[in-house]
Enzyme design. Structure first.
Site, PDB file in Angstrom:
ATOM      1  N   THR A  24      55.264  43.324  30.946  1.00  0.00           N
ATOM      2  CA  THR A  24      54.645  43.616  32.241  1.00  0.00           C
ATOM      3  C   THR A  24      55.551  43.065  33.346  1.00  0.00           C
ATOM      4  O   THR A  24      56.201  42.028  33.184  1.00  0.00           O
ATOM      5  CB  THR A  24      53.234  43.006  32.350  1.00  0.00           C
ATOM      6  OG1 THR A  24      53.321  41.578  32.347  1.00  0.00           O
ATOM      7  CG2 THR A  24      52.332  43.488  31.228  1.00  0.00           C
ATOM      8  N   GLY A  25      55.595  43.793  34.463  1.00  0.00           N
ATOM      9  CA  GLY A  25      56.473  43.368  35.561  1.00  0.00           C
ATOM     10  C   GLY A  25      57.926  43.487  35.160  1.00  0.00           C
ATOM     11  O   GLY A  25      58.698  42.543  35.307  1.00  0.00           O
ATOM     12  N   GLY A  29      63.540  40.985  38.564  1.00  0.00           N
ATOM     13  CA  GLY A  29      63.477  39.571  38.201  1.00  0.00           C
ATOM     14  C   GLY A  29      63.570  39.300  36.710  1.00  0.00           C
ATOM     15  O   GLY A  29      64.311  39.955  35.969  1.00  0.00           O
ATOM     16  N   TYR A 179      48.626  28.718  42.686  1.00  0.00           N
ATOM     17  CA  TYR A 179      49.700  29.050  41.730  1.00  0.00           C
ATOM     18  C   TYR A 179      49.688  28.062  40.564  1.00  0.00           C
ATOM     19  O   TYR A 179      49.721  28.462  39.392  1.00  0.00           O
ATOM     20  CB  TYR A 179      51.060  29.031  42.443  1.00  0.00           C
ATOM     21  CG  TYR A 179      52.199  29.439  41.529  1.00  0.00           C
ATOM     22  CD1 TYR A 179      52.352  30.768  41.134  1.00  0.00           C
ATOM     23  CD2 TYR A 179      53.109  28.501  41.047  1.00  0.00           C
ATOM     24  CE1 TYR A 179      53.382  31.146  40.287  1.00  0.00           C
ATOM     25  CE2 TYR A 179      54.140  28.874  40.203  1.00  0.00           C
ATOM     26  CZ  TYR A 179      54.279  30.208  39.821  1.00  0.00           C
ATOM     27  OH  TYR A 179      55.300  30.585  38.967  1.00  0.00           O
TER      28      TYR A 179
HETATM   29  N1  LIG Z   1      61.367  32.945  39.600  1.00  0.00           N
HETATM   30  C1  LIG Z   1      61.098  31.701  39.222  1.00  0.00           C
HETATM   31  O1  LIG Z   1      61.784  30.742  39.582  1.00  0.00           O
HETATM   32  C2  LIG Z   1      59.924  31.428  38.309  1.00  0.00           C
HETATM   33  C3  LIG Z   1      59.688  30.104  37.916  1.00  0.00           C
HETATM   34  C4  LIG Z   1      58.629  29.832  37.056  1.00  0.00           C
HETATM   35  C5  LIG Z   1      57.834  30.871  36.608  1.00  0.00           C
HETATM   36  N2  LIG Z   1      58.065  32.142  37.026  1.00  0.00           N
HETATM   37  C6  LIG Z   1      57.183  33.217  36.509  1.00  0.00           C
HETATM   38  O2  LIG Z   1      57.966  34.277  36.026  1.00  0.00           O
HETATM   39  C7  LIG Z   1      57.241  35.506  36.102  1.00  0.00           C
HETATM   40  C8  LIG Z   1      58.116  36.596  36.704  1.00  0.00           C
HETATM   41  O3  LIG Z   1      58.463  36.183  38.000  1.00  0.00           O
HETATM   42  P1  LIG Z   1      59.773  36.691  38.776  1.00  0.00           P
HETATM   43  O4  LIG Z   1      60.354  35.486  39.407  1.00  0.00           O
HETATM   44  O5  LIG Z   1      60.618  37.542  37.913  1.00  0.00           O
HETATM   45  O6  LIG Z   1      59.064  37.556  39.919  1.00  0.00           O
HETATM   46  P2  LIG Z   1      59.512  38.879  40.700  1.00  0.00           P
HETATM   47  O7  LIG Z   1      60.987  38.994  40.830  1.00  0.00           O
HETATM   48  O8  LIG Z   1      58.688  38.862  41.947  1.00  0.00           O
HETATM   49  O9  LIG Z   1      59.006  40.057  39.742  1.00  0.00           O
HETATM   50  C9  LIG Z   1      57.650  40.270  39.574  1.00  0.00           C
HETATM   51  C10 LIG Z   1      57.406  41.506  38.741  1.00  0.00           C
HETATM   52  O10 LIG Z   1      55.976  41.663  38.649  1.00  0.00           O
HETATM   53  C11 LIG Z   1      55.625  42.930  39.188  1.00  0.00           C
HETATM   54  N3  LIG Z   1      54.385  42.767  39.949  1.00  0.00           N
HETATM   55  C12 LIG Z   1      54.142  41.937  40.985  1.00  0.00           C
HETATM   56  N4  LIG Z   1      52.873  42.071  41.394  1.00  0.00           N
HETATM   57  C13 LIG Z   1      52.309  42.996  40.597  1.00  0.00           C
HETATM   58  C14 LIG Z   1      51.017  43.576  40.518  1.00  0.00           C
HETATM   59  N5  LIG Z   1      50.032  43.263  41.377  1.00  0.00           N
HETATM   60  N6  LIG Z   1      50.794  44.493  39.553  1.00  0.00           N
HETATM   61  C15 LIG Z   1      51.758  44.866  38.707  1.00  0.00           C
HETATM   62  N7  LIG Z   1      52.999  44.359  38.732  1.00  0.00           N
HETATM   63  C16 LIG Z   1      53.264  43.439  39.673  1.00  0.00           C
HETATM   64  C17 LIG Z   1      56.775  43.393  40.057  1.00  0.00           C
HETATM   65  O11 LIG Z   1      56.832  44.805  39.986  1.00  0.00           O
HETATM   66  P3  LIG Z   1      56.678  45.793  41.263  1.00  0.00           P
HETATM   67  O12 LIG Z   1      57.011  45.001  42.499  1.00  0.00           O
HETATM   68  O13 LIG Z   1      57.650  46.882  40.966  1.00  0.00           O
HETATM   69  O14 LIG Z   1      55.268  46.233  41.206  1.00  0.00           O
HETATM   70  C18 LIG Z   1      57.962  42.772  39.305  1.00  0.00           C
HETATM   71  O15 LIG Z   1      58.363  43.632  38.256  1.00  0.00           O
HETATM   72  C19 LIG Z   1      55.980  35.174  36.914  1.00  0.00           C
HETATM   73  O16 LIG Z   1      54.897  35.016  36.025  1.00  0.00           O
HETATM   74  C20 LIG Z   1      56.303  33.845  37.581  1.00  0.00           C
HETATM   75  O17 LIG Z   1      55.155  33.072  37.830  1.00  0.00           O
HETATM   76  C21 LIG Z   1      59.083  32.445  37.876  1.00  0.00           C
END
Ligand SMILES: NC(=O)c1ccc[n+]([C@@H]2O[C@H](COP(=O)([O-])OP(=O)(O)OC[C@H]3O[C@@H](n4cnc5c(N)ncnc54)[C@H](OP(=O)(O)O)[C@@H]3O)[C@@H](O)[C@H]2O)c1
Length: 298
Positions: A24-25, A29, A179
């Protein structure tokens, strides 16, 4: 209504050949890097995003980068339980087996928002969407066993507290608190799921990906993030490095049968003390069932 996706042709080889994975997602990222890594290992990979055209474009990029044509795109806004239910129906219709589910969707929102179901957005997207999707796909995962459920949490789980008296921040909302709570919920959910799946051949693991250069928090950053992020951005992990633990848990023979465990940098780690509280985990499960039940009747 999203058109029913046609499963792309699958003539792949590699250690994950014959396995079907849903990430998912997967449009950007960590999720996209995870999907690409698993596609490179030969898995049939399905990704999700909110917009079908954007999700298809990401799937096409993954195919171009990996040579794997078995990459499918599904669209669903996971803040809506009706959309999560439709996504599950489409996935079940498209794939006779599902070997791995990666619950990756998640984000940070500084201001309180309410979903179409009237729920607080952070809790709904980061925890309830994965909870509901997992439960809707569980029978298919069980019949595909050995199968794996991998959930992306965060180191922020350590600061999380389940505030059952105001789970949805109606009396007071802080983006960071919401969060942290949602990421603790990811860990509690995984440990409870692992207990419930004991003996089924389906494992449940959870991870912190590191601090990764993605679109994270870009929609609605906190004032601190706005100042801090441009300064620290060059120091953050690349999405490929951030996806390493998700890929490892989804594919490595080293973690076959490993369940109910939190991982950082592909290594088992202790999560927060409260994440091991079985009473809290059971309560969260019950509350989550109640919060998704009313949309089941709709
Ligand atoms: N980045 C970090 O440093 C970090 C650190 C710790 C944990 N995390 C965790 O890692 C995971 C991925 O985060 P990321 O950093 O890769 O974030 P990201 O770059 O914002 O990517 C988020 C993804 O989720 C999708 N998305 C967002 N809202 C959505 C919704 N309402 N319905 C369906 N899809 C949705 C987006 O797709 P679309 O925009 O195309 O819909 C995108 O594919 C998250 O669970 C986050 O909490 C991240």
């Amino acid at each position: 209504m999203t058109p029913h996706p046609q499963a792309a042709p699958d003539d792949t080889t590699g250690p994950m050949a014959g396995k079907t994975v849903l990430v998912t997602g997967g449009t950007g990222g960590i999720g996209r890097a995870t999907a690409a890594g698993l596609a490179a290992l030969g898995a049939r990979v399905a990704i999700t995003g909110r917009d079908l055209a954007r999700t298809r474009a990401s799937a096409a990029t993954i195919t171009a980068d990996t040579g794997n044509t078995a990459v499918d795109a599904f669209a669903a806004d996971m803040s809506s339980q009706a959309e999560v239910r439709r996504l599950a129906r489409e996935v079940l219709a498209a794939f006779p087996r599902l070997d791995v589910l990666v619950n990756n969707v998640g984000g940070f929102w500084s201001t309180r928002r309410v979903t179409p179901d009237g729920l607080e957005h952070t809790f709904a997207v980061n925890h309830l969407a994965g909870f509901l999707l997992t439960n809707l796909l569980l029978d298919r995962l069980k019949t595909s066993a050995p199968a794996r459920i991998v959930t992306v949490s965060s180191g922020a789980q350590r600061m999380g507290r389940m505030n059952f008296d105001d789970l949805q921040g109606e009396r007071g909302y802080s983006g960071q608190r919401a969060y942290n709570q949602s990421k603790l919920a990811n860990v509690l959910f995984t440990y409870e799921l692992a207990r419930r799946l004991d003996g089924s051949g389906v494992t449940a693991t959870v991870l912190h990906p590191g601090v990764v250069r993605t679109g994270f928090a870009a929609d609605d950053p906190s004032p601190v993030w706005k100042i801090l992020l441009p300064l620290i951005r060059p120091l953050l992990k690349s999405p490929e490095k951030g996806a390493a633990t998700s890929i490892y848990l989804a594919s490595s023979p080293q973690v076959e049968g490993v369940t109910g465990t939190y991982f950082v940098n592909c290594k088992p780690r202790t999560s927060s003390k409260s994440s091991y509280d079985q009473t809290t985990a059971a309560r969260l499960w019950k509350v989550s069932v109640d919060l998704v039940r009313h949309t089941a009747r709709a």
